[in-house]
Scaffold this motif. Sequence first.
Motif, PDB file in Angstrom:
ATOM      1  N   UNK A 193       4.274   5.503  -4.479  1.00  0.00           N
ATOM      2  CA  UNK A 193       3.780   5.103  -5.792  1.00  0.00           C
ATOM      3  C   UNK A 193       4.959   4.695  -6.654  1.00  0.00           C
ATOM      4  N   UNK A 194       4.753   3.664  -7.465  1.00  0.00           N
ATOM      5  CA  UNK A 194       5.815   3.262  -8.384  1.00  0.00           C
ATOM      6  C   UNK A 194       5.721   4.017  -9.704  1.00  0.00           C
ATOM      7  N   UNK A 195       4.756   4.941  -9.792  1.00  0.00           N
ATOM      8  CA  UNK A 195       4.552   5.704 -11.025  1.00  0.00           C
ATOM      9  C   UNK A 195       4.736   7.201 -10.821  1.00  0.00           C
ATOM     10  N   UNK A 196       4.204   7.728  -9.715  1.00  0.00           N
ATOM     11  CA  UNK A 196       4.176   9.173  -9.506  1.00  0.00           C
ATOM     12  C   UNK A 196       5.089   9.593  -8.358  1.00  0.00           C
ATOM     13  N   UNK A 197       5.606  10.828  -8.459  1.00  0.00           N
ATOM     14  CA  UNK A 197       6.384  11.402  -7.361  1.00  0.00           C
ATOM     15  C   UNK A 197       5.417  12.034  -6.365  1.00  0.00           C
ATOM     16  N   UNK A 198       5.952  12.472  -5.226  1.00  0.00           N
ATOM     17  CA  UNK A 198       5.108  12.950  -4.130  1.00  0.00           C
ATOM     18  C   UNK A 198       4.208  14.115  -4.538  1.00  0.00           C
ATOM     19  N   UNK A 199       4.750  15.072  -5.294  1.00  0.00           N
ATOM     20  CA  UNK A 199       3.944  16.231  -5.685  1.00  0.00           C
ATOM     21  C   UNK A 199       2.786  15.818  -6.591  1.00  0.00           C
ATOM     22  N   UNK A 200       3.010  14.815  -7.435  1.00  0.00           N
ATOM     23  CA  UNK A 200       1.932  14.321  -8.294  1.00  0.00           C
ATOM     24  C   UNK A 200       0.858  13.613  -7.471  1.00  0.00           C
ATOM     25  N   UNK A 201       1.288  12.833  -6.490  1.00  0.00           N
ATOM     26  CA  UNK A 201       0.329  12.137  -5.626  1.00  0.00           C
ATOM     27  C   UNK A 201      -0.551  13.144  -4.899  1.00  0.00           C
ATOM     28  N   UNK A 202       0.068  14.231  -4.420  1.00  0.00           N
ATOM     29  CA  UNK A 202      -0.693  15.277  -3.731  1.00  0.00           C
ATOM     30  C   UNK A 202      -1.709  15.924  -4.670  1.00  0.00           C
ATOM     31  N   UNK A 203      -1.290  16.176  -5.912  1.00  0.00           N
ATOM     32  CA  UNK A 203      -2.202  16.800  -6.874  1.00  0.00           C
ATOM     33  C   UNK A 203      -3.346  15.861  -7.232  1.00  0.00           C
TER      34      UNK A 203
END
Length: 466
Positions: A203-213
């Motif tokens: 994602x060009x907006x979110x980091x991996x932990x945010x994508x998982x959430x």
Amino acid sequence: MKNNVQISLLKIIEILTANSKHIIINLKHLQENYQRTGVKKIYGVRDINGNLIQPWLRTEYIDNSPYVRMGKFVFNRNTATINLLVKRQVKLVKSDDQTPILEVAGLLVNDLHTFNNYTIVSNGKINVPYLKIKISSKKTFDLIKEVLDSQEFDCHREYTLQLEVLPLVTNDVKYPNIDGLFDELAKIKVITSIINANLKGESDTFVESQIDELKTHYISPNVYLNFPKSNECQNHQQGLSDGSIAVQDIYHIDIGSQDILNLSKFYSANKFLDKMYRLYDKETGEIFLKPNWSMAWQDNIAVRYKFLSSRVKITKVDEFMKVIFDDFLGIENYGIVAAMLAKVGANSLGELLQDKYSGQIVSKEMMVTALTEAKTKLEQYAEKMYQEKISPLVFYIGVTGMLPEEMSAPAMTATELARKYPHLQFSKYEKTGQFFVVGDSVISIYVQPAYYSRQTDVSEQVVVEK
């Protein structure tokens, strides 16, 4: 409504689209009288025993009005089908106690929407005979009053827009020349497939932990709802037996070339990468047996051609894709990728690829941002081509069963076409179709069966979610 109305359904749709902000539609009435054209989907996934496991969250509509703003009309790309896409704002709540979800991954989730698809025309026939609408603009009313049940303007009145009495198409429409369209769409498809493979999990907006959430809350990195769905009927044969589903023949119309019959013949980016290339460690020489595009940009990994045995048959699809892959990987410089990116305005990715080919270090963040921008612009460009040039032609052929006058060409069977163009590959259903050679293009018309759910309550139907 006046008798002998000559205006076509397509013209009415054009007017409704241009003036959608002045029209609201009685969605409750549409839902109560709607016949599905596909198999009903329900939220959740099934376990190995077929039991439905429902999501821990669900949506609730923000508004309870029976009226919504007139949605967007969308042509299907290869059938004579027009859908009405209705957007409605929703909130996320817990399924067990209806507790609202207000924040996910540091993001306020107070602007989520569902996208409900209602098929107005299906397989060349009207599926929704009429719509109940209200009109807030006198100018808009004047544009369509000849197809309404009253000639007097009243912003509070509900009008009946009779669709079933309108001709679907007229013969006075001129369709654009389709020469070269397939080649351009095929390039976009292959390049977009490569980009999608590179962006998987990124994602060009979110980091991996945010994508998982976000994923845990059924939200995509693009902040669209993405609930898991399953067919309501577990087994098609059971559904056919109990009458809950039925089957109908759908006419498919595809545009291809004299080498490649249609876009469905292309491989996914990772599958083709595995078929034609070797990814290996520069220092150790270790070959990665299951390569994917996310590995291709790592500094310690190099790419070379894969040795192919004499049993591997190289097709025209392989040849087409290989040139683009070589170009994207920097193995060769054909200029195809750069030209297409420049054409759609995705110059950032083109510049970053050139930097990488010249040995410069390109950060992952910059590459993800450029890939995301390019993906959006390529998809928008392709969609514009379909909606303006291809889908109206597909619709005309699907409705009338023939080509427009300016595209007159003799019908050919699959056997006759294969004899003339031996590189073409045919699916099971395509082998029974008819084909027309128009300029450098081949138009295919063939029948394919499709299942659909019989009439039931559709008030909670959610067909499309982005």
